[in-house]
Design a protein around this motif. Structure first.
Motif, PDB file in Angstrom:
ATOM      1  N   GLU A   1       0.823  -1.225   0.000  1.00  0.00           N
ATOM      2  CA  GLU A   1       0.000   0.000   0.000  1.00  0.00           C
ATOM      3  C   GLU A   1       0.854   1.272   0.000  1.00  0.00           C
ATOM      4  O   GLU A   1       0.349   2.355  -0.261  1.00  0.00           O
ATOM      5  CB  GLU A   1      -0.877   0.028   1.267  1.00  0.00           C
ATOM      6  CG  GLU A   1      -1.839  -1.138   1.421  1.00  0.00           C
ATOM      7  CD  GLU A   1      -2.996  -1.044   0.447  1.00  0.00           C
ATOM      8  OE1 GLU A   1      -3.770  -0.078   0.536  1.00  0.00           O
ATOM      9  OE2 GLU A   1      -3.091  -1.932  -0.431  1.00  0.00           O
ATOM     10  N   GLU A   2       2.106   1.116   0.377  1.00  0.00           N
ATOM     11  CA  GLU A   2       2.965   2.291   0.578  1.00  0.00           C
ATOM     12  C   GLU A   2       3.394   2.910  -0.752  1.00  0.00           C
ATOM     13  O   GLU A   2       3.846   2.193  -1.654  1.00  0.00           O
ATOM     14  CB  GLU A   2       4.222   1.895   1.359  1.00  0.00           C
ATOM     15  CG  GLU A   2       3.965   1.536   2.800  1.00  0.00           C
ATOM     16  CD  GLU A   2       3.574   2.752   3.634  1.00  0.00           C
ATOM     17  OE1 GLU A   2       4.339   3.731   3.651  1.00  0.00           O
ATOM     18  OE2 GLU A   2       2.477   2.727   4.225  1.00  0.00           O
ATOM     19  N   ALA A   3       3.248   4.203  -0.866  1.00  0.00           N
ATOM     20  CA  ALA A   3       3.700   4.900  -2.068  1.00  0.00           C
ATOM     21  C   ALA A   3       4.759   5.921  -1.692  1.00  0.00           C
ATOM     22  O   ALA A   3       4.651   7.117  -1.998  1.00  0.00           O
ATOM     23  CB  ALA A   3       2.521   5.559  -2.775  1.00  0.00           C
ATOM     24  N   GLY A   4       5.792   5.437  -0.967  1.00  0.00           N
ATOM     25  CA  GLY A   4       6.973   6.231  -0.653  1.00  0.00           C
ATOM     26  C   GLY A   4       6.676   7.642  -0.187  1.00  0.00           C
ATOM     27  O   GLY A   4       5.891   7.859   0.744  1.00  0.00           O
ATOM     28  N   HIS A   5       7.309   8.614  -0.856  1.00  0.00           N
ATOM     29  CA  HIS A   5       7.172  10.018  -0.436  1.00  0.00           C
ATOM     30  C   HIS A   5       5.740  10.526  -0.545  1.00  0.00           C
ATOM     31  O   HIS A   5       5.341  11.439   0.183  1.00  0.00           O
ATOM     32  CB  HIS A   5       8.109  10.898  -1.279  1.00  0.00           C
ATOM     33  CG  HIS A   5       7.805  10.873  -2.740  1.00  0.00           C
ATOM     34  ND1 HIS A   5       8.277   9.876  -3.569  1.00  0.00           N
ATOM     35  CD2 HIS A   5       7.068  11.695  -3.517  1.00  0.00           C
ATOM     36  CE1 HIS A   5       7.845  10.112  -4.799  1.00  0.00           C
ATOM     37  NE2 HIS A   5       7.108  11.199  -4.789  1.00  0.00           N
TER      38      HIS A   5
END
Ligand SMILES: Cc1cc2nc3c(=O)[nH]c(=O)nc-3n(C[C@H](O)[C@H](O)[C@H](O)COP(=O)(O)O)c2cc1C
Length: 413
Positions: free
Chosen positions: A82-86
């Protein structure tokens, strides 16, 4: 009487807020560890982003140990599931701080460059950005840096100006990272926007007064002003426009709002009258001297051989609360009693036509970090509070007075 646990203090403004702390590669990077530690202790959900240069000055492990979170360093990390970095980090932030901010990062921000995790987060976020520059004197005054700073300001970035003093180069000059308290105050100002007291002016008096006997001697009291300072903080964090009128005993005045200093009861009275002209609330937490020497002697009283000790005649000081009373000004008084706390406080509430009165035990409270208070309201409500730290009590007082403010007075609502 309502149960006391209903009045558990509301959390502080910083508690539970997601704050991103960007650390860049200047010598002051070591100070960011102290900022991170302080914010973590305030209950902030803190995420640290370091530039590659910053890691040459301080190890990421320092911040990982303080925050118990991984430090963000590479824009290509954090893209699993689910993580989209910045993008995720930027969207989750309530505020982003860059402290210390190098000339280089400031220039990249101004140009909209996105060549590392920090600049990517800064460009992607909608949260308020607070930048605390730190650099060598000539770098700070260089036209390029001046232009970059002004550009960032014009885009709504808060710049917490550096200070003058000893620089890492060994010289004295401008460019020293400002204090942690000033950086935190700037963050609080952003987070408090739109709070329940937004659009309201709150005047708080704090500390004891000094009543001159001669140019070097005075009559004073033991008030530290801690309660008033805590109230100024709590009102500010609720979004109010706060003016603190502080007496000479206050060694650490509020870091937020406007601070007006005074010495004597009469000076405090004049300042409070001036400031309450357009105010919504006056909280008189100061321990104003009831009496002053009838006349202060112009020269130091001498102790000549065989001289009798001088007799100092006292006269009454003005009752500030009585002089500022007007429709539309919500008055909060304090009573420090040694006997019959509630009965004496009820009498004071009525005699002074206050809207709210905070009654506490004079001996246990003055100079202490804690207070056990009883709140009395003009409508007859009485709330007995448990023993609380003064910062907690201040938040309870402010949150209890908000619903008691007349609806008609609300400027924004
Ligand atoms: C010992 C040392 C101290 C430095 N201190 C500063 C400083 O206080 N402020 C600054 O703007 N740059 C300073 N620099 C220069 C920056 O480290 C350099 O511009 C770097 O590229 C900054 O990268 P960053 O902005 O990505 O962190 C210093 C460099 C060195 C070697």
């Amino acid at each position: 009487m309502p149960p006391t646990d209903r009045f558990a203090p509301p959390p502080s403004l910083l508690t539970g807020k997601r704050i991103v702390l960007g650390v860049t590669g200047g010598i002051a990077a070591y100070k960011a560890a102290d900022h991170a530690s302080y914010l973590a202790q305030q209950g902030v959900d803190l995420r640290v982003v370091m530039t590659a240069a910053a890691t040459r000055f301080v190890g990421p492990m320092t911040f990982e140990a303080i925050t118990r979170q991984p430090v963000y360093r590479d824009v290509f990390d954090g893209w699993a599931g689910e993580e989209a970095g910045h993008v995720t980090l930027a969207a989750s932030a309530d505020a982003v701080i860059v402290a210390p901010a190098t000339a280089n990062t400031i220039a990249r921000m101004a140009q909209g460059m996105v060549d590392d995790m920090l600049t990517a987060t800064l460009l992607a976020t909608q949260a308020p950005i607070i930048v605390a520059p730190a650099m060598e004197h000539h770098m700070w005054h260089h036209p390029a840096t001046r232009a970059n700073i002004e550009l960032l300001r014009s885009r709504g970035v808060t710049i917490v100006e550096p200070e003058s003093g000893h620089l890492a180069s060994g010289a004295n000059g401008d460019g020293r990272l400002t204090s942690r308290d000033r950086i935190v105050a700037a963050v609080r100002e952003q987070l408090a926007r739109g709070g329940p007291l937004a659009g309201r002016k709150v005047v708080v008096s704090a500390g004891g007064t000094h009543e001159a006997i001669d140019p070097v001697r005075f009559i004073g009291n033991r008030s530290s002003g801690q309660m008033g300072v805590a109230l100024a903080d709590a009102a500010f964090d609720a979004g109010a426009d706060v003016v603190s009128v502080v007496g000479p005993t206050v060694t650490v005045p509020p870091m937020v709002g406007r601070v007006e200093r005074c010495e004597s009861a009469r000076e405090m009275s004049a300042l409070v009258q001036e400031e309450t002209g357009d105010a919504d609330v006056l909280i008189m937490a100061a321990a104003v001297a009831d009496f002053r020497p009838e006349s202060a002697v112009a020269s130091k009283i001498k102790k000549g051989p065989g001289d009798d000790a001088p007799i100092v005649r006292l006269t009454r000081n003005p009752d500030i609360l009585a002089t500022v009373k007007r429709d539309g000004l919500f008055l909060v008084g304090f009573a420090a009693e040694t006997d019959d706390l509630v009965a004496n406080s009820q009498a004071k509430l009525q005699a002074k036509a206050l809207d709210m009165l905070v009654a506490n035990d004079a001996v246990a409270t003055i100079g202490s970090a804690n207070s056990q208070a009883t709140l009395l309201f003009a409508n007859g409500d009485v709330i007995q509070l448990p023993l609380l730290a003064k910062a907690e009590l201040a938040r309870v007082i402010v949150h209890q007075l908000i619903p008691a403010l007349p609806e008609a007075e609300r400027k924004d609502a």
